[in-house]
Scaffold this motif. Structure first.
Motif, PDB file in Angstrom:
ATOM      1  N   THR A 281      56.429  39.977  64.622  1.00 40.56           N
ATOM      2  CA  THR A 281      56.050  39.729  63.238  1.00 40.56           C
ATOM      3  C   THR A 281      54.604  40.161  63.077  1.00 40.56           C
ATOM      4  O   THR A 281      53.692  39.545  63.642  1.00 40.56           O
ATOM      5  CB  THR A 281      56.218  38.250  62.867  1.00 40.56           C
ATOM      6  OG1 THR A 281      57.605  37.904  62.928  1.00 40.56           O
ATOM      7  CG2 THR A 281      55.709  37.982  61.457  1.00 40.56           C
ATOM      8  N   LEU A 282      54.407  41.257  62.355  1.00 42.80           N
ATOM      9  CA  LEU A 282      53.074  41.783  62.095  1.00 42.80           C
ATOM     10  C   LEU A 282      52.454  41.016  60.934  1.00 42.80           C
ATOM     11  O   LEU A 282      53.095  40.816  59.907  1.00 42.80           O
ATOM     12  CB  LEU A 282      53.167  43.272  61.752  1.00 42.80           C
ATOM     13  CG  LEU A 282      51.893  43.933  61.212  1.00 42.80           C
ATOM     14  CD1 LEU A 282      50.780  43.889  62.240  1.00 42.80           C
ATOM     15  CD2 LEU A 282      52.192  45.363  60.779  1.00 42.80           C
ATOM     16  N   GLU A 283      51.218  40.593  61.114  1.00 48.41           N
ATOM     17  CA  GLU A 283      50.484  39.858  60.070  1.00 48.41           C
ATOM     18  C   GLU A 283      49.128  40.535  59.860  1.00 48.41           C
ATOM     19  O   GLU A 283      48.153  40.224  60.562  1.00 48.41           O
ATOM     20  CB  GLU A 283      50.293  38.394  60.469  1.00 48.41           C
ATOM     21  CG  GLU A 283      51.577  37.598  60.636  1.00 48.41           C
ATOM     22  CD  GLU A 283      52.081  36.989  59.335  1.00 48.41           C
ATOM     23  OE1 GLU A 283      51.426  37.215  58.295  1.00 48.41           O
ATOM     24  OE2 GLU A 283      53.102  36.291  59.378  1.00 48.41           O
ATOM     25  N   THR A 284      49.029  41.475  58.931  1.00 48.28           N
ATOM     26  CA  THR A 284      47.725  42.062  58.630  1.00 48.28           C
ATOM     27  C   THR A 284      46.896  41.045  57.833  1.00 48.28           C
ATOM     28  O   THR A 284      47.442  40.197  57.129  1.00 48.28           O
ATOM     29  CB  THR A 284      47.869  43.367  57.833  1.00 48.28           C
ATOM     30  OG1 THR A 284      48.608  43.112  56.643  1.00 48.28           O
ATOM     31  CG2 THR A 284      48.570  44.430  58.658  1.00 48.28           C
ATOM     32  N   HIS A 285      45.580  41.148  57.958  1.00 51.69           N
ATOM     33  CA  HIS A 285      44.720  40.092  57.417  1.00 51.69           C
ATOM     34  C   HIS A 285      44.555  40.206  55.906  1.00 51.69           C
ATOM     35  O   HIS A 285      44.118  41.220  55.377  1.00 51.69           O
ATOM     36  CB  HIS A 285      43.347  40.126  58.091  1.00 51.69           C
ATOM     37  CG  HIS A 285      42.490  38.977  57.697  1.00 51.69           C
ATOM     38  ND1 HIS A 285      41.266  39.119  57.112  1.00 51.69           N
ATOM     39  CD2 HIS A 285      42.711  37.631  57.782  1.00 51.69           C
ATOM     40  CE1 HIS A 285      40.746  37.922  56.861  1.00 51.69           C
ATOM     41  NE2 HIS A 285      41.600  37.013  57.267  1.00 51.69           N
ATOM     42  N   MET A 286      44.877  39.142  55.223  1.00 55.08           N
ATOM     43  CA  MET A 286      44.971  39.088  53.763  1.00 55.08           C
ATOM     44  C   MET A 286      43.696  39.528  53.039  1.00 55.08           C
ATOM     45  O   MET A 286      43.762  40.050  51.932  1.00 55.08           O
ATOM     46  CB  MET A 286      45.286  37.657  53.330  1.00 55.08           C
ATOM     47  CG  MET A 286      44.198  36.688  53.762  1.00 55.08           C
ATOM     48  SD  MET A 286      44.584  34.974  53.473  1.00 55.08           S
ATOM     49  CE  MET A 286      43.053  34.232  54.056  1.00 55.08           C
ATOM     50  N   PRO A 291      44.001  49.277  51.542  1.00 51.54           N
ATOM     51  CA  PRO A 291      44.184  50.474  52.365  1.00 51.54           C
ATOM     52  C   PRO A 291      44.043  50.200  53.864  1.00 51.54           C
ATOM     53  O   PRO A 291      44.788  50.762  54.670  1.00 51.54           O
ATOM     54  CB  PRO A 291      43.105  51.426  51.858  1.00 51.54           C
ATOM     55  CG  PRO A 291      42.908  51.024  50.435  1.00 51.54           C
ATOM     56  CD  PRO A 291      43.050  49.534  50.444  1.00 51.54           C
ATOM     57  N   ALA A 292      43.105  49.338  54.251  1.00 56.76           N
ATOM     58  CA  ALA A 292      42.957  49.009  55.675  1.00 56.76           C
ATOM     59  C   ALA A 292      44.211  48.329  56.203  1.00 56.76           C
ATOM     60  O   ALA A 292      44.665  48.600  57.326  1.00 56.76           O
ATOM     61  CB  ALA A 292      41.737  48.117  55.881  1.00 56.76           C
ATOM     62  N   ARG A 293      44.802  47.456  55.403  1.00 56.34           N
ATOM     63  CA  ARG A 293      46.004  46.743  55.829  1.00 56.34           C
ATOM     64  C   ARG A 293      47.193  47.688  55.930  1.00 56.34           C
ATOM     65  O   ARG A 293      48.017  47.581  56.852  1.00 56.34           O
ATOM     66  CB  ARG A 293      46.301  45.595  54.863  1.00 56.34           C
ATOM     67  CG  ARG A 293      45.331  44.465  55.034  1.00 56.34           C
ATOM     68  CD  ARG A 293      45.217  43.446  53.955  1.00 56.34           C
ATOM     69  NE  ARG A 293      46.311  43.296  53.046  1.00 56.34           N
ATOM     70  CZ  ARG A 293      46.141  43.074  51.735  1.00 56.34           C
ATOM     71  NH1 ARG A 293      44.918  43.028  51.217  1.00 56.34           N
ATOM     72  NH2 ARG A 293      47.182  42.908  50.958  1.00 56.34           N
ATOM     73  N   VAL A 294      47.307  48.633  54.997  1.00 56.30           N
ATOM     74  CA  VAL A 294      48.404  49.611  55.064  1.00 56.30           C
ATOM     75  C   VAL A 294      48.237  50.485  56.303  1.00 56.30           C
ATOM     76  O   VAL A 294      49.201  50.760  57.027  1.00 56.30           O
ATOM     77  CB  VAL A 294      48.455  50.462  53.782  1.00 56.30           C
ATOM     78  CG1 VAL A 294      49.461  51.602  53.933  1.00 56.30           C
ATOM     79  CG2 VAL A 294      48.830  49.585  52.585  1.00 56.30           C
ATOM     80  N   LYS A 295      47.008  50.931  56.558  1.00 53.82           N
ATOM     81  CA  LYS A 295      46.761  51.756  57.746  1.00 53.82           C
ATOM     82  C   LYS A 295      47.066  50.984  59.031  1.00 53.82           C
ATOM     83  O   LYS A 295      47.606  51.540  59.991  1.00 53.82           O
ATOM     84  CB  LYS A 295      45.317  52.243  57.751  1.00 53.82           C
ATOM     85  CG  LYS A 295      45.012  53.280  56.676  1.00 53.82           C
ATOM     86  CD  LYS A 295      43.516  53.585  56.613  1.00 53.82           C
ATOM     87  CE  LYS A 295      43.197  54.518  55.446  1.00 53.82           C
ATOM     88  NZ  LYS A 295      41.720  54.727  55.296  1.00 53.82           N
ATOM     89  N   GLY A 296      46.727  49.700  59.044  1.00 54.48           N
ATOM     90  CA  GLY A 296      47.041  48.875  60.203  1.00 54.48           C
ATOM     91  C   GLY A 296      48.541  48.736  60.413  1.00 54.48           C
ATOM     92  O   GLY A 296      49.034  48.772  61.554  1.00 54.48           O
ATOM     93  N   SER A 297      49.277  48.577  59.332  1.00 54.00           N
ATOM     94  CA  SER A 297      50.738  48.485  59.419  1.00 54.00           C
ATOM     95  C   SER A 297      51.331  49.788  59.927  1.00 54.00           C
ATOM     96  O   SER A 297      52.240  49.793  60.769  1.00 54.00           O
ATOM     97  CB  SER A 297      51.329  48.135  58.045  1.00 54.00           C
ATOM     98  OG  SER A 297      50.849  46.902  57.588  1.00 54.00           O
TER      99      SER A 297
END
Length: 573
Positions: A281-286, A291-297
């Motif tokens: 379960t990936l949890e990028t930081h809210m 854009p940073a969260r999309v790139k991390g995903s």
């Protein structure tokens, strides 16, 4: 080849690639990272990929609660869009919480880039759920006050206001039923569920939790923890996204230490684990920008894909070993608890936390100071041990009248054999001696917990069409964790058998008084039991109705089916 001709062909190829990519710009890219794609845009985009590339296929896999279909996007280098024993199936789920949409946009770009660059692995079938919670995706707005973008997005609840990431045992939603059927058809070895975090502030863009390692078969767990995860963490760090475990704090702030997550079968990864599929379960930081969260995903999903490609043979062999072992396994844990005596440590990139007066209440409030980042090791507890165990029976017997449960079992790959005729069987029945029920509804149910059962060997009449379920199959973990009522996410816990908790016949005091008196005259042992109970319990001694009830329950009039759990164990001989 002539050097000039080679350069010309290279230029033309790059130009064609750029021109093709320009026609496949996602809504997220078009908005320069401010917007996430709408449901209509998502499906239209995958339809376009399906039309343009022979290695891609978009299919409808079932219904959703909002009336629109659930889709699955398949990518296969050889254009064979089914699972095969010689290649890994990686399943990526998006939009179970559509207010957490990074995976939706990341997977649209990842699929496109793999197709355009012709970099699909030959030994991996990539299966992407474009958006799982379709009803929530259509309910667009701004419902997450603690999240930094995008401008608008979907809602956590589905069309029935269910949190679908609590639905994987009860399967109340059409979405979940469609997903379960798809999952059992694909039989993936690796699973990713894309999310966004809530909670503390810290430097990490990417956090995640893996399927709880102590619940998995050692063949799968050992590889996941010792090989896959270290390599995944290394790849993410090299891409600029050093990960941390999902931030589940000991106390108020992360530096107090993190706790592992007990993903029980109601959750996607807990559900997958019951079938020896390991997941993340990936949890990028809210609070990082969108854009940073999309790139991390994107980085996370791509890294998982490349590890599946690299280690395909090992992943397949581990799953096969685990399936075979679970078929023969005799003892199973049905509940787990955190072992707080086992503490590890992890490197964590955080911000110093402090308290200051609140402008709202004037009282103390927590805040994180981003001018004071830190990097240090913090405690991490992620060892779970069995809290309850049991030995499996040779088989279960379930009467055909429990249709909802039978449908769930069949949909989840359980092999069942109907009786050919009416049959009298000696079985172990459970009586539900005690349980607790929640005072408020949770996801549409009043859950039962702390279940205590009393086994009783009985001769029970079963009928043609009732089902016998042998426990010699790879679905054993699913069987035991759903059919044993003490398990935290059993069908009993989710209220599928509540009608057995309802007594159907009673007595009239004035009539039964004479019957009870006659029984006491004829049965000295019963008379002594009543006297002992009176002596031990004054409230009982002062309650005439309670004394009649005590006698009634020991007569042949009292129904044998009251509180008798209607799934029976055929014990081994």
């Amino acid at each position: 080849m002539n050097k000039h001709l080679y350069l010309l062909l290279t230029f033309l190829s790059v130009s064609a690639f750029a021109q093709t990519k320009s026609t496949l710009i996602t809504p997220y890219e078009r908005s320069q990272g401010r917007q996430t794609a709408t449901y209509t845009e998502i499906i239209r985009y995958y339809q376009q990929l399906d039309r343009q590339f022979k290695q891609a296929k978009l299919i409808e896999i079932g219904k959703t609660d909002v009336g629109k279909p659930l889709h699955l996007f398949l990518l296969a280098a050889d254009q064979v869009f089914t699972s095969r024993p010689d290649r890994v199936t990686l399943l990526i789920n998006n939009g179970i919480h559509p207010g957490e949409p990074e995976g939706i946009d990341a997977c649209m770009m990842l699929a496109r880039d793999l197709l355009l660059a012709n970099k699909l692995p030959k030994n991996v079938l990539l299966a992407i759920v474009p958006v799982f919670n379709v009803g929530g995706s259509l309910n667009r707005g701004v419902s997450r006050a603690n999240q930094n973008g995008p401008e608008t997005y979907g809602f956590r609840g589905n069309a029935r206001n269910l949190n679908l990431n609590r639905d994987f045992i009860k399967a109340d939603a059409e979405n979940t039923r469609s997903f379960q059927a798809m999952f059992q058809s694909l039989k993936p070895q690796v699973f990713v569920d894309n999310h966004t975090s809530n909670g503390a502030d810290y430097q990490h863009v990417v956090t995640y939790f893996a399927t709880q390692k102590d619940k998995l078969h050692p063949a799968v767990s050992g590889y996941m923890t010792q090989t896959f995860q270290p390599n995944l963490d290394k790849a993410l760090t090299e891409k600029g996204f050093p990960p941390a475990p999902y931030v589940n704090n000991f106390k108020d702030t992360p530096e107090s230490g993190l706790l592992g997550y007990n993903d029980s079968p109601r959750y996607t990864t807990g559900y997958a684990a019951m079938f020896n599929c390991f997941g993340f379960t990936l949890e990028t930081h809210m609070w990082k920008d969108y854009p940073a969260r999309v790139k991390g995903s994107y980085a996370f999903d791509e890294a998982v894909l490349r590890l599946c490609e690299r280690d395909a043979r090992t992943i397949l062999a581990n799953k096969q070993r685990a399936d075979a072992a679970v078929s023969q396994q005799t003892r199973f844990a049905i509940n787990y608890k955190l072992d707080r005596s086992q503490t590890d440590s992890i490197l964590f990139l955080g911000y110093e936390a402090a308290h200051k007066p609140s402008e709202v209440s004037g009282l103390k409030r927590l805040y994180y100071d981003r001018t004071k980042p830190f990097t240090k090791r913090i405690p991490y507890q992620n060892t779970f041990v069995p809290d309850a165990e049991l030995v499996k029976p040779e088989a279960y017997v379930i009467p055909q009248g429990w249709r909802e449960v039978i449908v769930l079992l069949k949909r989840n790959g359980v092999r069942m054999q109907p009786l050919n005729g009416d049959t009298l069987l000696t079985v172990t029945a459970y009586y539900l001696d005690d349980y607790q029920t929640s005072q408020r509804p949770y996801e549409g149910h009043y859950l039962h917990s702390a279940v205590r059962v009393r086994p009783a060997v009985q001769r029970i009449q079963f009928y043609k069409g009732d089902y016998v379920i042998q426990t010699n199959q790879p679905t054993n973990r699913y069987l035991i964790e759903t059919l044993e009522p003490q398990a935290a996410d059993s069908f009993f816990a989710w209220n599928f058998f509540d009608s057995v908790l309802d007594q159907k016949e009673y007595f009239s005091d004035y009539i039964f008084e004479d019957t009870a008196a006659d029984l006491l005259r004829k049965d000295p042992a019963l008379r002594q039991q009543l006297a002992d109970r009176r002596a031990a319990d004054k409230a009982f001694a002062d309650n005439a109705r309670a004394q009649l009830e005590f006698i009634y329950r020991k007569t042949t009039y009292f129904e044998k089916t009251f509180n008798r759990y209607p799934v029976y164990r055929l014990e081994g001989r």
